[in-house]
Design a protein around this motif. Structure first.
Motif, short mmCIF file in Angstrom:
data_model
loop_
_atom_site.label_atom_id
_atom_site.label_comp_id
_atom_site.label_asym_id
_atom_site.label_seq_id
_atom_site.Cartn_x
_atom_site.Cartn_y
_atom_site.Cartn_z
N THR A 1 29.85 25.14 88.88
CA THR A 1 29.40 25.02 87.49
C THR A 1 27.92 25.42 87.41
O THR A 1 27.23 25.45 88.43
N PRO A 2 27.40 25.69 86.20
CA PRO A 2 25.96 26.00 86.08
C PRO A 2 25.08 24.87 86.63
O PRO A 2 24.04 25.13 87.23
N GLU A 3 25.50 23.61 86.43
CA GLU A 3 24.71 22.48 86.93
C GLU A 3 24.65 22.50 88.45
O GLU A 3 23.59 22.28 89.05
N GLU A 4 25.78 22.79 89.09
CA GLU A 4 25.79 22.88 90.56
C GLU A 4 25.00 24.11 91.01
O GLU A 4 24.28 24.05 92.01
N GLN B 1 29.73 33.39 90.53
CA GLN B 1 30.70 32.44 89.97
C GLN B 1 31.86 33.25 89.38
O GLN B 1 31.74 34.44 89.16
N GLU C 1 33.95 32.09 86.66
CA GLU C 1 34.50 31.53 85.43
C GLU C 1 34.89 32.63 84.44
O GLU C 1 35.97 32.59 83.84
N ILE D 1 31.34 31.48 77.93
CA ILE D 1 31.13 31.29 79.37
C ILE D 1 29.83 31.98 79.83
O ILE D 1 28.98 31.37 80.49
N LYS E 1 26.81 30.20 78.51
CA LYS E 1 26.60 28.93 79.23
C LYS E 1 25.85 29.17 80.53
O LYS E 1 24.94 28.42 80.90
N TRP E 2 26.22 30.24 81.24
CA TRP E 2 25.54 30.56 82.51
C TRP E 2 24.14 31.10 82.27
O TRP E 2 23.21 30.80 83.03
#
Length: 559
Positions: free
Chosen positions: A261-264, A281, A283, A308, A311-312
């Motif tokens: 995920t973006p947070e990770e 990634q 996604e 998506i 978001k990134w």
């Protein structure tokens, strides 16, 4: 935001087996890459990423490595590699290697020793478990279908293979194994390579419980990913790699990380985290997946793609960095997937290029993408080579009752072999790739789609990519500008701005084959604007509010 060369670079991925064959054996090789360096320099790319060139039995096209410090015989010799590296550096370019250290080949000497007996010193270089109730240690499914465990009769235990049976997973819990890997990485960096693309690097740390995974959709096997994706020690391992190896060199690192995920990704790529520079990634590439994964080949919506990517873009803004890609050796051709590979092949390939290259991140071009190479529709499964495709066909047709027609349609759309057909150099036999019999058939559209023809046509997709790369070198805003999505719900147009200090970029991309009208925020019209690039002729100055033509892209520089 700190500035650095790898943010400003453009990477070109070479899949050596399919790039250029110099000796007529039907398989691309290192000397073939050497022959084509002038072409790559002309395109303007800074960094070449080589898919694996190490010694391998080729169960998974080189991602099953039997010797990390030797070159695959079919590709040439270490001397050939050193000559290629020198020639790349002389042209002011760099080379990054594929680093595959989640697993090795079962023909690697480490695994041969490991399986020889339970008390061999290298037994714990791999993950061995006794069976449970006469079956596998747990119910995990391999990424390539079937059980993720291989039985070894000699020692009456099972070894973990998250991919093919011939790709046993390495045991990163073992410090002696890690030392061997760090020593090998240092050896390559001392030889002069400029970094690594790290294969499924977020699989290294396994949850030591080895619990069963959830069984979905009437599947036979369970989903083990919660126990090996971004596992408990993954940051510790990556920081150790950085501390022990990477920190001593000025190199580029990108980690392939399914399911991140973006947070990770912020943790993996944050400036002060001392792990990696960027991640791949998946996604956006997982759009259209369903109960059968990518083989479901369902419809996708532009609003989802925008959500998506947006978001990134915003998720890593200022703390982390994106890699930008549409294509690689595991993905179908983007012009066939998100574009139109028929009537609007040229327009849609250019539009997709502009849409990606104007985002924030380091762009990756996969061989042939700059020509608008398309998917291939082989008539028979006998013509396919990819282990994932062959295994999935066998499972879905023979075990799940899919019709051959349904599966072939999915294979034509989503098989990894779409990316692996030989590079199309010219309109001579085998597209100029080989004088022999190619290891996989050439896409029959090579007389129309080839590098020689594209090079000689100033309006070709090749020259469009070349111009995008030049613009990146001329305008810092393309690299460092902040991203903002416009028209989030529009199912035809992908529009966004980039902002750096008092300048802006406006990017408009029509993903449909009909005209698309739009309205923009009033403030954008108050800037003076120049058109940087587009794939249709434009009349007049300033931002045109004329509807976008089929697959049209327009990029404006606003001040």
């Amino acid at each position: 935001m700190y500035k650095t060369w790898w943010k400003e670079a453009v990477v070109y991925q070479v899949y050596p087996r399919s790039f250029m064959d110099s000796n007529g054996d039907g398989i691309g090789d290192l000397n073939g890459i050497l022959m084509k360096l002038d072409y790559l320099q002309e395109l303007g790319v800074n960094v070449l990423w080589l898919s694996p060139v190490y010694q391998s039995p080729n169960d998974d096209n080189g991602y099953d490595i039997s010797d990390y410090q030797s070159i695959m015989t079919e590709f040439g010799t270490m001397t050939d590699f050193e000559l290629l590296l020198k020639a790349v550096h002389e042209r002011g370019m760099k080379i990054i290697m594929d680093l595959v250290v989640n697993h090795s080949s079962d023909e690697h000497s480490w695994f041969m020793e490991s399986r020889s007996s339970k008390d061999n010193p290298k037994r714990d270089f791999y993950i061995w478990k006794p069976g449970k109730n006469g079956a596998e240690p747990n119910n995990w499914e391999s990424i390539f279908k079937g059980s993720a465990w291989g039985y070894d009769e000699g020692t009456d235990e099972f070894y973990l293979h998250l991919f093919s049976k011939k790709q046993p997973d390495l045991n990163w819990e073992n410090p002696k194994l890690r030392e061997e890997i760090y020593s090998m990485m240092t050896w390559w960096l001392d030889k002069g390579v400029d970094g690594f693309r790290m294969d499924v690097i977020n699989f290294l740390s396994k949850d030591q419980s080895y619990s069963d995974g959830t069984v979905h959709h009437e599947k036979k096997y369970g989903d083990g990913s919660p126990f090996f994706l971004n596992g408990p020690r993954i940051h510790e391992f990556l920081q150790e790699i950085n501390h022990r190896v990477l920190s001593g060199y000025d190199v580029i690192t990108v980690g392939e990380m399914p399911g991140v995920t973006p947070e990770e990704a912020q943790l993996f790529t944050g400036k002060d985290r001392n792990e990696l520079h960027m991640v791949f990634q998946f996604e956006h590439m997982d759009l259209g997946g369903g109960p059968a994964g990518k083989w479901s080949n369902d419809k996708w919506k532009l609003s989802d793609l925008k959500r998506i990517l947006s978001k990134w873009q915003t998720g890593l803004e200022g703390n982390g960095w994106n890699s930008l890609y549409w294509n690689n050796h595991d993905q179908p051709r983007i012009v066939s997937r998100f574009g139109n590979d028929g009537k609007y092949r040229i327009e849609s390939a250019k539009m997709l290029a502009a849409c990606l290259h104007m985002l924030q991140g380091t762009p990756y071009i996969y061989q042939g993408e700059e020509l608008g190479m398309t998917n291939v529709a082989f008539e028979s499964m006998d013509e396919y080579r990819d282990i994932e495709t062959l295994n999935s066909y066998d499972e879905l047709v023979n075990s799940h009752g899919w019709s051959k027609e349904r599966m072939m349609s999915a294979v034509h759309a989503r098989s990894r072999d779409n990316a692996r057909t030989p590079m199309q150099w010219n309109d001579s036999r085998n597209a100029g790739f080989t004088k022999g019999i190619p290891w996989i058939k050439v896409n029959p559209n090579f007389p129309e789609i080839n590098a020689e023809r594209a090079y000689n046509d100033q309006n070709s997709i090749f020259h469009f990519y070349k111009r995008l790369i030049q613009l990146r070198k001329q305008h810092e805003i393309i690299v460092y500008g902040r991203f903002e999505l416009l028209l989030p719900d529009d199912e035809r147009i992908f529009a966004y701005t980039r902002t750096l200090d008092d300048e802006k970029l406006l990017v408009l991309c029509n993903f449909k084959e009909e005209h698309a009208s739009f309205s923009l925020p009033e403030e954008l019209h108050s800037y003076s604007s120049t058109r940087l690039i587009g794939n249709y002729e434009q009349e007049g100055e300033g931002i045109s509010i004329k509807p976008l033509s089929p697959y049209e892209c327009r990029v404006y520089h606003l001040k």
